[in-house]
Design a protein around this motif. Structure first.
Motif, PDB file in Angstrom:
ATOM      1  N   GLU A  11      42.174  10.720 -33.484  1.00 51.81           N
ATOM      2  CA  GLU A  11      42.247   9.339 -33.039  1.00 51.81           C
ATOM      3  C   GLU A  11      40.983   8.917 -32.301  1.00 51.81           C
ATOM      4  O   GLU A  11      40.506   7.795 -32.444  1.00 51.81           O
ATOM      5  CB  GLU A  11      43.473   9.153 -32.139  1.00 51.81           C
ATOM      6  N   ARG A  12      40.419   9.835 -31.500  1.00 53.86           N
ATOM      7  CA  ARG A  12      39.205   9.506 -30.741  1.00 53.86           C
ATOM      8  C   ARG A  12      38.070  10.483 -31.016  1.00 53.86           C
ATOM      9  O   ARG A  12      36.914  10.155 -30.764  1.00 53.86           O
ATOM     10  CB  ARG A  12      39.520   9.487 -29.243  1.00 53.86           C
ATOM     11  N   GLY A  56      31.717  13.374 -32.390  1.00 58.61           N
ATOM     12  CA  GLY A  56      31.773  11.958 -32.055  1.00 58.61           C
ATOM     13  C   GLY A  56      33.023  11.665 -31.238  1.00 58.61           C
ATOM     14  O   GLY A  56      34.118  12.148 -31.565  1.00 58.61           O
ATOM     15  N   TYR A  57      32.862  10.896 -30.172  1.00 59.72           N
ATOM     16  CA  TYR A  57      34.005  10.603 -29.303  1.00 59.72           C
ATOM     17  C   TYR A  57      33.992   9.119 -28.958  1.00 59.72           C
ATOM     18  O   TYR A  57      32.959   8.564 -28.550  1.00 59.72           O
ATOM     19  CB  TYR A  57      33.935  11.436 -28.021  1.00 59.72           C
ATOM     20  N   THR A  58      35.121   8.474 -29.124  1.00 60.28           N
ATOM     21  CA  THR A  58      35.274   7.059 -28.808  1.00 60.28           C
ATOM     22  C   THR A  58      35.602   6.918 -27.327  1.00 60.28           C
ATOM     23  O   THR A  58      36.690   7.317 -26.880  1.00 60.28           O
ATOM     24  CB  THR A  58      36.378   6.434 -29.661  1.00 60.28           C
ATOM     25  N   LEU A  59      34.655   6.386 -26.561  1.00 57.73           N
ATOM     26  CA  LEU A  59      34.856   6.218 -25.123  1.00 57.73           C
ATOM     27  C   LEU A  59      35.744   5.016 -24.828  1.00 57.73           C
ATOM     28  O   LEU A  59      36.672   5.091 -24.030  1.00 57.73           O
ATOM     29  CB  LEU A  59      33.512   6.071 -24.432  1.00 57.73           C
ATOM     30  N   THR A  60      35.419   3.895 -25.459  1.00 60.02           N
ATOM     31  CA  THR A  60      36.220   2.674 -25.335  1.00 60.02           C
ATOM     32  C   THR A  60      36.308   2.040 -26.715  1.00 60.02           C
ATOM     33  O   THR A  60      35.755   2.561 -27.686  1.00 60.02           O
ATOM     34  CB  THR A  60      35.579   1.683 -24.346  1.00 60.02           C
ATOM     35  N   LEU A  89      30.245   7.878 -28.291  1.00 62.76           N
ATOM     36  CA  LEU A  89      29.254   8.892 -27.940  1.00 62.76           C
ATOM     37  C   LEU A  89      29.165   9.904 -29.063  1.00 62.76           C
ATOM     38  O   LEU A  89      30.192  10.364 -29.578  1.00 62.76           O
ATOM     39  CB  LEU A  89      29.659   9.593 -26.633  1.00 62.76           C
ATOM     40  N   THR A  90      27.929  10.262 -29.441  1.00 59.10           N
ATOM     41  CA  THR A  90      27.704  11.274 -30.469  1.00 59.10           C
ATOM     42  C   THR A  90      26.810  12.374 -29.905  1.00 59.10           C
ATOM     43  O   THR A  90      25.744  12.083 -29.353  1.00 59.10           O
ATOM     44  CB  THR A  90      27.047  10.665 -31.716  1.00 59.10           C
ATOM     45  N   LEU A  91      27.249  13.621 -30.056  1.00 63.83           N
ATOM     46  CA  LEU A  91      26.475  14.784 -29.635  1.00 63.83           C
ATOM     47  C   LEU A  91      26.264  15.673 -30.853  1.00 63.83           C
ATOM     48  O   LEU A  91      27.152  15.794 -31.711  1.00 63.83           O
ATOM     49  CB  LEU A  91      27.204  15.576 -28.548  1.00 63.83           C
ATOM     50  N   GLY A  92      25.090  16.304 -30.941  1.00 68.90           N
ATOM     51  CA  GLY A  92      24.843  17.142 -32.101  1.00 68.90           C
ATOM     52  C   GLY A  92      23.761  18.162 -31.869  1.00 68.90           C
ATOM     53  O   GLY A  92      22.944  18.066 -30.945  1.00 68.90           O
ATOM     54  N   ALA A 151      21.754  13.396 -28.358  1.00 64.79           N
ATOM     55  CA  ALA A 151      22.906  12.658 -27.836  1.00 64.79           C
ATOM     56  C   ALA A 151      22.618  11.172 -28.000  1.00 64.79           C
ATOM     57  O   ALA A 151      21.492  10.718 -27.782  1.00 64.79           O
ATOM     58  CB  ALA A 151      23.148  12.985 -26.364  1.00 64.79           C
ATOM     59  N   GLN A 152      23.630  10.420 -28.396  1.00 65.39           N
ATOM     60  CA  GLN A 152      23.453   8.972 -28.591  1.00 65.39           C
ATOM     61  C   GLN A 152      24.708   8.228 -28.175  1.00 65.39           C
ATOM     62  O   GLN A 152      25.827   8.678 -28.440  1.00 65.39           O
ATOM     63  CB  GLN A 152      23.130   8.637 -30.044  1.00 65.39           C
ATOM     64  N   ILE A 153      24.511   7.102 -27.517  1.00 59.94           N
ATOM     65  CA  ILE A 153      25.594   6.187 -27.159  1.00 59.94           C
ATOM     66  C   ILE A 153      25.367   4.875 -27.901  1.00 59.94           C
ATOM     67  O   ILE A 153      24.249   4.370 -27.942  1.00 59.94           O
ATOM     68  CB  ILE A 153      25.637   5.941 -25.642  1.00 59.94           C
ATOM     69  N   ARG A 154      26.422   4.380 -28.502  1.00 52.68           N
ATOM     70  CA  ARG A 154      26.358   3.098 -29.213  1.00 52.68           C
ATOM     71  C   ARG A 154      27.449   2.190 -28.661  1.00 52.68           C
ATOM     72  O   ARG A 154      28.611   2.605 -28.539  1.00 52.68           O
ATOM     73  CB  ARG A 154      26.547   3.296 -30.717  1.00 52.68           C
ATOM     74  N   SER A 155      27.057   0.961 -28.343  1.00 52.22           N
ATOM     75  CA  SER A 155      27.999  -0.003 -27.792  1.00 52.22           C
ATOM     76  C   SER A 155      27.940  -1.287 -28.602  1.00 52.22           C
ATOM     77  O   SER A 155      26.855  -1.858 -28.800  1.00 52.22           O
ATOM     78  CB  SER A 155      27.669  -0.288 -26.326  1.00 52.22           C
TER      79      SER A 155
END
Length: 348
Positions: free
Chosen positions: A240-241, A272-276, A281-284, A303-307
């Motif tokens: 789910e997340r 990949g993790y859905t923060l909101t 957030l993606t880590l690799g 590491a990357q954050i996409r909003s």
């Protein structure tokens, strides 16, 4: 659109060269891309146009770039068969492609790849199918340290399903590469061949987890032909997340060296993790290593954050750390910080 600050972009080891060769530069990138899709009852056409335009604050460390790309795909469908015709032309940074594929530290140069191909697949029975493919690729470099080449090949794949969630595929492939020019006094117009046989297995372990395994052998070379084992494993999951991918593989692929083909292994993991609802957030991490010719290896952490700012706009921020070496030379390290803005419009 991105702004990237890169330290040691050429991955020069400590103690090699002067301090200026390991300096920092800021890259300003814009990457426009347009895709046009037209679909009918029995056919589909897709046209893609794009470019990566990059400007550097220090062209001695990283050159300015204009990297165009164009691709076209036509697909026709019958009751039990599908045929695809495709063509593409693209330019890319050799420093990026060599690092990703073989872990090599390459010169700051550009490669141009043109390719045409065709694929025909047919459903033989409800549980079996056959696929035939052919391609021709030409790669040209703007540096004398790499050898231009042409490669022509084909493959045949027989697939069969053993259960609702499991299937096998047996792939036989062959290719011949003709090298142009010479590198370091090498022989001009050298011809190199590659043949392979691979058995693949794919299973849906659960509704959201898929496992794929393949194993086989490849025989490649000109004067010294040897059969090498190839294979890989890939595990993907989607919650789910949280989503994840774990993969490892060994293959023999074409490159611009005098050998013509290089055996390399690649390992990677991404999470990949859905923060909101609007932020993810993606880590690799990944590592590529050349197992033949000049031994090299390179690893990457990111590491990357996409909003999502609106239905059309998104902001990104990322960190990246690279580590590489060739032969017995000490490891070289570099990192980058990226800020980006993405505009996507699905329809006009």
């Amino acid at each position: 659109m991105e702004v990237v600050h890169v330290s040691n972009p050429n991955l020069v080891p400590q103690g090699v060269g002067d301090d200026s060769s390991r300096g920092s530069t800021t890259l300003f990138r814009i990457h426009p891309q347009y895709t046009l899709q037209m679909a009918g009852e029995a056919s589909r056409t897709e046209l893609s146009l794009g470019a990566q335009i990059e400007r550097s604050s220090d062209t001695a460390l990283s050159a300015n770039r204009n990297l165009p790309s164009v691709g076209v795909l036509w697909e026709g469908r019958g009751p039990t068969s599908v045929i695809q015709l495709r063509a593409s032309l693209a330019e890319a940074s050799t420093r990026e492609t060599e690092f990703a594929d073989f872990g090599r530290v390459a010169l700051d140069s550009t490669q141009r790849t043109g390719s045409v191909g065709a694929t025909w697949s047919r459903e033989l029975t409800p549980n079996t199918g056959l696929e035939l493919a052919a391609f021709h690729t030409r790669v040209k470099y703007d540096t004398s340290t790499a050898r231009d080449y042409q490669e022509t090949g084909g493959s045949a794949v027989y697939r069969w399903q053993v259960s609702e969630n499991s299937r096998y595929a047996l792939t036989a492939s062959t290719a011949r590469q003709q090298q142009e020019g010479s590198v370091g006094g090498g022989v001009s117009n050298n011809r190199v061949s590659r043949t392979g046989l691979v058995l693949g297995y794919e299973s849906e372990l659960s509704e959201r987890v898929t496992l794929a395994i393949n194993v086989g052998g490849v025989r490649a070379g000109s004067l010294e032909k040897r059969t090498r084992s190839v294979g890989g494993i890939r595990l993907t999951g989607e919650g789910e997340r949280l989503t994840y991918t774990l993969e490892w593989g060994v293959d023999v692929t074409a490159d611009g060296t005098a050998r013509g083909y290089t055996r390399a292994d690649n390992i990677g993991v991404s999470l990949g993790y859905t923060l909101t609802a609007a932020t993810s957030l993606t880590l690799g991490a990944s590592r590529a290593r050349a197992l033949s010719g000049e031994r090299s290896q390179g690893s990457l952490l990111y590491a990357q954050i996409r909003s999502e700012l609106s239905p059309f706009w998104a902001a990104t921020a990322g960190l990246e750390h690279r580590r590489a070496r060739t032969g017995s030379v000490p490891f070289a390290r570099g990192h980058s910080v990226t800020l980006g803005l993405v505009y996507t419009h699905p329809d006009f």
